[in-house]
Design an enzyme around this catalytic site. Structure first.
Site, mmCIF file in Angstrom:
data_model
loop_
_atom_site.group_PDB
_atom_site.id
_atom_site.type_symbol
_atom_site.label_atom_id
_atom_site.label_comp_id
_atom_site.label_asym_id
_atom_site.label_seq_id
_atom_site.Cartn_x
_atom_site.Cartn_y
_atom_site.Cartn_z
ATOM 1 N N GLU A 225 0.891 -1.176 0.000
ATOM 2 C CA GLU A 225 0.000 0.000 0.000
ATOM 3 C C GLU A 225 0.920 1.213 0.000
ATOM 4 O O GLU A 225 1.455 1.596 1.044
ATOM 5 C CB GLU A 225 -0.898 -0.030 1.251
ATOM 6 C CG GLU A 225 -1.819 -1.237 1.318
ATOM 7 C CD GLU A 225 -3.013 -1.135 0.364
ATOM 8 O OE1 GLU A 225 -3.340 -0.017 -0.056
ATOM 9 O OE2 GLU A 225 -3.596 -2.179 0.045
ATOM 10 N N CYS A 259 -2.284 9.331 2.634
ATOM 11 C CA CYS A 259 -1.858 8.766 1.347
ATOM 12 C C CYS A 259 -2.829 9.111 0.230
ATOM 13 O O CYS A 259 -2.424 9.234 -0.916
ATOM 14 C CB CYS A 259 -1.704 7.258 1.469
ATOM 15 S SG CYS A 259 -3.203 6.451 2.037
#
Ligand code: NAD
Length: 471
Positions: A225, A259
């Site tokens: 990720e 993010c």
């Protein structure tokens, strides 16, 4: 004696030795078989829910100590999603674990076929600092729901939260099969030397490469990720007030250290000025009269310096904000208009409260801009036009898309969350997480009553004819 994970988590004296002992202990627990049952998995998920609910204040205090996360933001970003994800997995688990039937094919009749999800084994979770509770526990939820044993290494940049996880997890979860190992790069490196079955890494794209290289040595599977620059495209027909408020919210939440924060905006020229004005107003409204109540700190002085550097070298105009407070470790929410596309501000993931805004002549120009760059983790589009929506969806690739909002797709439990290419490998959340951390094992069972000789050599023309009809 098998050393329990609980006792093995102190790495100060001999990191490599302690890491190896922790791995062996957790793997022994996995091999003992108890992590496979529905009961064990449900109990771990319930344990995570109880831990986060019962010890909410301890987590909130740690998050405030580490980087001044305001209470509601910490709860929304770090704690609530974990409870929701664990409860959802616990409720769905029995259904997810069921074997799935498949037609075995004419050649295999009589017979039956199915696939069954089984755990991968021992899973290493390495997590970042920006949502240090959520990004440690959500991958753990997927790993434990899938029946794996796990070792978690939280980020060293948020030490109070890392310590809270190390202290509380053994109280609420099976301490033999779930371990927390605290530490920095040396500890992470020692962990990556162990033959884990799967590595679930959340962090930067650069470190993601290191993790994938390490995983290759053992052919461990990976979920990565990662980060990147998530663009926002604003079409001229968008509702500018709502668009501005949502972009400002996404950029200011956690001081932009998210993010999937909107990284930069590509706006159609006729509404560019109006949008910049509206985002400026929205920033003022969202901050309120006392920013100390609403601003998360930049995680450390190094990152604050990095953000200052991005601002200085942007080649654009600061339309609002721009002030840095070293003592408070703050950067005002800042809009930079027309930065140089080749500047570091437009090349690197910003990961802070700076919003570059670039005017484009059309949505097609925005699409081309995005296509020219690495595939982002998220892409945002603000428009009322279905045609624009279809065009953007069909011509861009990104980990995920959210239309007329930012970041909210992350919170839909049954949507897979992950990147693509440089923004990540694999996906999790809900069933996607369960499947990601499982091996779907196919099984075929044949009957023995019928065993036609045509299936076996020596083959002749007649057999071949029959085989061609059945296979
Ligand atoms: P990072 O890559 O610096 O660190 C992440 C973790 O990796 C930490 O636990 C750290 O100790 C460990 N680590 C660091 N160097 C290592 C090395 N050489 N070998 C092995 N492990 C190492 O990332 P960060 O600064 O903590 O987090 C910010 C980054 O994470 C941003 O790029 C952001 O976009 C990304 N991120 C992605 C997601 C997502 O879901 N895709 C979520 C949050 C953050």
């Amino acid at each position: 004696m098998v050393e329990t994970a609980k006792t093995a988590a102190k790495t100060d004296t001999d990191p490599a030795g302690t890491v190896a002992a922790t791995f062996e202990a957790v793997r022994a627990a996995y091999r003992g078989g108890r992590t496979r049952s529905l009961g064990w998995r449900s109990a771990q998920l319930a344990g995570i829910e109880r831990m986060v609910v019962d010890r909410e204040q301890e987590f909130l205090d740690a998050l405030a100590e580490d980087f001044g996360k305001p209470r509601v933001e910490a709860w929304m970003g770090d704690l609530a999603p974990v409870v929701k994800e664990a409860a959802h997995a616990r409720r769905q688990l029995r259904r997810w674990m069921r074997p799935q039937r498949a037609f075995p094919g004419k050649a295999n009749l009589p017979g039956s076929a199915w696939s069954v999800p089984e755990p991968l084994g021992t899973v290493l979770v390495i997590s970042p600092w920006n949502y240090p509770v959520q990004l440690a526990l959500a991958p753990l939820i997927a790993a434990l729901a899938a029946g794996n044993a796990a070792v978690l290494k939280p980020s060293e940049l948020t030490p109070a939260t890392s310590a809270a996880l190390a202290r509380l997890i053994p109280e609420y979860l099976d301490p033999d099969a779930v371990a927390v190992v605290e530490g920095a790069v040396d500890v992470a490196t020692a962990l990556l030397e162990q033959p884990f079955d799967h590595i679930f890494f959340t962090g930067s794209t650069a470190v993601g490469r290191t993790v994938m290289t390490a995983a290759a040595r053992n052919l461990a599977s990976v979920t990565l990720e990662l980060g990147g620059k998530s663009p926002v495209i604003v079409a001229r027909d968008a509702d500018i007030e709502v668009t501005a408020r949502r972009i400002a919210w996404g950029k200011m939440f956690n001081a932009g250290q998210t993010c999937i924060a909107p990284d930069y905006v590509l706006v159609e020229r006729p509404v560019a000025e109006k949008l910049v004005d509206a985002v400026t107003r929205a920033i003022g409204e969202l901050e309120g009269p006392d920013p100390s109540r609403t601003r998360t700190r930049i995680v450390n002085a190094r990152h604050l310096g990095r953000l200052e550097g991005l601002l200085e070298g942007s080649g654009g105009t600061v339309a609002t904000g721009g002030k840095v407070d070293q003592a408070e470790r703050w950067l005002e929410p800042t809009i930079v208009v027309e930065p140089d596309p080749s500047s570091p501000l437009m090349q690197e993931e910003i990961f802070g409260p700076i919003l570059p805004v670039i005017a484009v002549d059309s949505v097609d120009e925005a699409i081309a801009f995005v296509q020219d760059r690495p595939k982002p983790l998220a892409l945002y589009l603000f428009t009322r036009s279905q045609r624009a929506e279809e065009r953007v969806l069909a011509s861009t690739t990104s980990g995920g898309v959210c239309i007329n909002h930012v970041a909210m797709h992350f919170f839909v439990p049954e949507l897979p969350f992950g990147g693509v290419g440089p923004s990540g490998v694999g996906a999790y959340h809900g069933r996607a997480g369960f499947e990601e951390l499982s091996h779907r094992k196919p099984v075929l069972r044949r009957g023995t009553r019928v065993d036609l000789s045509m299936a076996y050599p020596p083959y002749d023309e007649q057999k071949e004819k029959l085989l061609r009809r059945f296979i």
